[in-house]
Design an enzyme around this catalytic site. Structure first.
Site, PDB file in Angstrom:
ATOM      1  N   TRP A 150     -13.227  35.033  86.102  1.00 46.47           N
ATOM      2  CA  TRP A 150     -11.847  34.927  86.565  1.00 46.47           C
ATOM      3  C   TRP A 150     -11.384  33.488  86.356  1.00 46.47           C
ATOM      4  O   TRP A 150     -12.031  32.556  86.836  1.00 46.47           O
ATOM      5  CB  TRP A 150     -11.797  35.323  88.045  1.00 46.47           C
ATOM      6  CG  TRP A 150     -10.465  35.272  88.692  1.00 46.47           C
ATOM      7  CD1 TRP A 150      -9.304  35.800  88.222  1.00 46.47           C
ATOM      8  CD2 TRP A 150     -10.146  34.678  89.956  1.00 46.47           C
ATOM      9  NE1 TRP A 150      -8.277  35.571  89.107  1.00 46.47           N
ATOM     10  CE2 TRP A 150      -8.783  34.890  90.191  1.00 46.47           C
ATOM     11  CE3 TRP A 150     -10.904  34.006  90.921  1.00 46.47           C
ATOM     12  CZ2 TRP A 150      -8.137  34.435  91.339  1.00 46.47           C
ATOM     13  CZ3 TRP A 150     -10.276  33.566  92.055  1.00 46.47           C
ATOM     14  CH2 TRP A 150      -8.906  33.778  92.261  1.00 46.47           C
ATOM     15  N   ASP A 182     -18.744  36.559  94.687  1.00 49.22           N
ATOM     16  CA  ASP A 182     -17.328  36.854  94.855  1.00 49.22           C
ATOM     17  C   ASP A 182     -17.182  38.369  94.731  1.00 49.22           C
ATOM     18  O   ASP A 182     -17.398  38.933  93.659  1.00 49.22           O
ATOM     19  CB  ASP A 182     -16.508  36.134  93.779  1.00 49.22           C
ATOM     20  CG  ASP A 182     -15.006  36.306  93.971  1.00 49.22           C
ATOM     21  OD1 ASP A 182     -14.590  37.027  94.898  1.00 49.22           O
ATOM     22  OD2 ASP A 182     -14.234  35.712  93.180  1.00 49.22           O
ATOM     23  N   ALA A 215     -14.499  41.205  95.200  1.00 47.32           N
ATOM     24  CA  ALA A 215     -13.068  41.425  95.405  1.00 47.32           C
ATOM     25  C   ALA A 215     -12.661  42.879  95.209  1.00 47.32           C
ATOM     26  O   ALA A 215     -11.493  43.214  95.449  1.00 47.32           O
ATOM     27  CB  ALA A 215     -12.263  40.541  94.441  1.00 47.32           C
ATOM     28  N   LYS A 267      -7.375  44.202  97.272  1.00 50.58           N
ATOM     29  CA  LYS A 267      -7.384  45.401  96.438  1.00 50.58           C
ATOM     30  C   LYS A 267      -7.751  46.645  97.219  1.00 50.58           C
ATOM     31  O   LYS A 267      -7.031  47.643  97.190  1.00 50.58           O
ATOM     32  CB  LYS A 267      -8.349  45.218  95.261  1.00 50.58           C
ATOM     33  CG  LYS A 267      -7.774  44.462  94.076  1.00 50.58           C
ATOM     34  CD  LYS A 267      -7.654  42.981  94.334  1.00 50.58           C
ATOM     35  CE  LYS A 267      -7.158  42.230  93.114  1.00 50.58           C
ATOM     36  NZ  LYS A 267      -7.045  40.784  93.378  1.00 50.58           N
TER      37      LYS A 267
END
Length: 394
Positions: A127, A208, A210, A243
């Site tokens: 990202w 991470d 997400a 999300k």
């Protein structure tokens, strides 16, 4: 003073969004911005979120500050969702943050406080904001091989070779599931091999996560994070609710710090609280309160999990439809990886020039590295995208 400021490079995804809005074509397709959209092109408010907000409106009696770390009930609920007992609770310090980005930023700040000499190893690609934030806070970044543009799968041998070059105390940043931007993920056997390298080299794992619930399911998507967390001495986990709860604009995230022993947790918690105080004092509470209500109410949680599962299945269906359509148009199975990838994104492994050609010729908007948001498609637009990919010669 302000006249001394220099222009900053434009965010590529935001710039792409601006171009999309200016495009007058009716048949244009936005595959750039990373938000879920339903078949009507809308990012909906989930049913459980609506109900939790209704109850909150009726029940909440104050908008006063909560705490520097946020509501403890939010931390408990998220730790349970992500880790489910994989690590003893008394080894985990946590703070609520403004979204997953805020959690990532605070994690990097904590790394710099704890070990200013630490380098952070990031996947190539990752990202973009990972690298941007690391550069801004002044932490050296080292890329490790991850995505094979020929196979569109993980270059696992290259990944292990590069991680073997890390020094004790360096941080390895890993995507817990649904790798962004590639969609290519490690299997649990490979995850165990990464854990072995982390422990052998004395590295710090940072995850991470997400997109829990967007890949193979809520529990399945957390399996790798739980494996790592239960196997290392220390670790950091940045989790986002944007999300899987659809609360993008509420900026709801959490950073967890896993200590080697319960004796260290208090100091870690003090440092996390300190970082919140320096950056924004008290974290946002509305989204965190809604998430907490959902996760602690059996009826709301069941409805949320059911709707999330519907979203996941719809994305898998779009992946399979696109892979099948590309196979039909190209006469080749070289696009089968799209059905194998997981999460919102897939990187199709083509050049920026061909990505631009698809934008100019067919109104297909994807990031220049060929990352496309599968959730930006629907049954009607899949054939249009497939034709554009084949016509461009990808």
């Amino acid at each position: 003073m302000l006249g001394n400021l220099k222009a900053q490079p434009a965010d590529k995804i935001l710039a792409l969004m601006a171009k999309f809005k200016e495009d007058p074509r009716d048949q244009k397709i936005d595959l750039g911005v990373g938000v879920y959209k339903n078949a009507e092109g809308v990012t909906p408010v989930m049913r459980a979120v609506k109900e939790a907000e209704r109850r909150l409106l009726e029940e909440q009696t104050s908008k006063s500050y909560v705490a520097l770390a946020g509501d403890p009930a939010f931390a408990d609920a998220m730790i349970d969702l992500v880790l489910d007992g994989a690590v003893a609770r008394d080894r985990i310090a946590a703070i609520a943050t403004p979204g997953g980005t805020g959690a990532v930023r605070q994690a990097f700040e904590l790394v710099k406080l704890a070990n200013p000499e630490a380098r952070v190893f990031v996947s190539n690609p990752t990202w973009p904001n990972h690298v941007s934030i690391l550069k801004y806070v002044g932490i050296e970044t080292v890329a490790y091989r991850y995505f094979d543009t020929e196979t569109r799968a993980v270059d696992f041998d290259g990944m292990l070779e590069d991680l073997a070059q890390a020094n004790a105390g360096d941080v390895v940043l890993l995507h817990g599931c649904c790798h962004n931007p590639t969609g290519a993920n490690l299997n649990l056997t490979q995850w165990q091999a990464v854990v072995d390298v982390i422990n052998e080299k004395g590295l710090i794992a940072m995850i991470d996560i997400a997109y829990q619930g967007f890949g193979d399911g809520l529990e399945e998507d957390a399996a790798a994070t739980r494996l790592v967390a239960s196997s290392v001495k220390e670790g950091l986990i940045a989790a986002s609710c944007s999300k899987n709860f659809g609360v993008y604009r509420e900026r709801t995230g959490i950073l967890m710090g896993i200590s080697e022993s319960a004796d260290q947790t208090g100091i870690v918690q003090q440092n996390l609280n300190f970082l919140n105080r320096q950056n924004y004092s008290f974290p946002p509470d509305h989204g965190a309160r809604v998430v907490t209500m959902i996760l602690t109410d059996p009826e709301l949680r069941a409805d949320w999990a059911a709707e999330l599962e519907d979203i996941r299945i719809s994305m898998l269906g779009l992946r399979q439809q696109l892979a099948d359509e590309l196979q039909k148009l190209s006469g080749s199975d070289r696009f089968g990886f799209i059905a194998e990838h997981r999460g919102m994104f897939s990187q199709i492994g083509t050049t920026p020039e061909l990505v631009e050609k698809m934008r100019v010729d067919a109104g297909i908007y994807m990031v220049g590295d060929s990352r496309m948001n599968i959730a930006g498609l629907n049954e009607k637009t899949v054939p249009i995208l497939a034709k554009a990919i084949v016509d461009a010669g990808v």
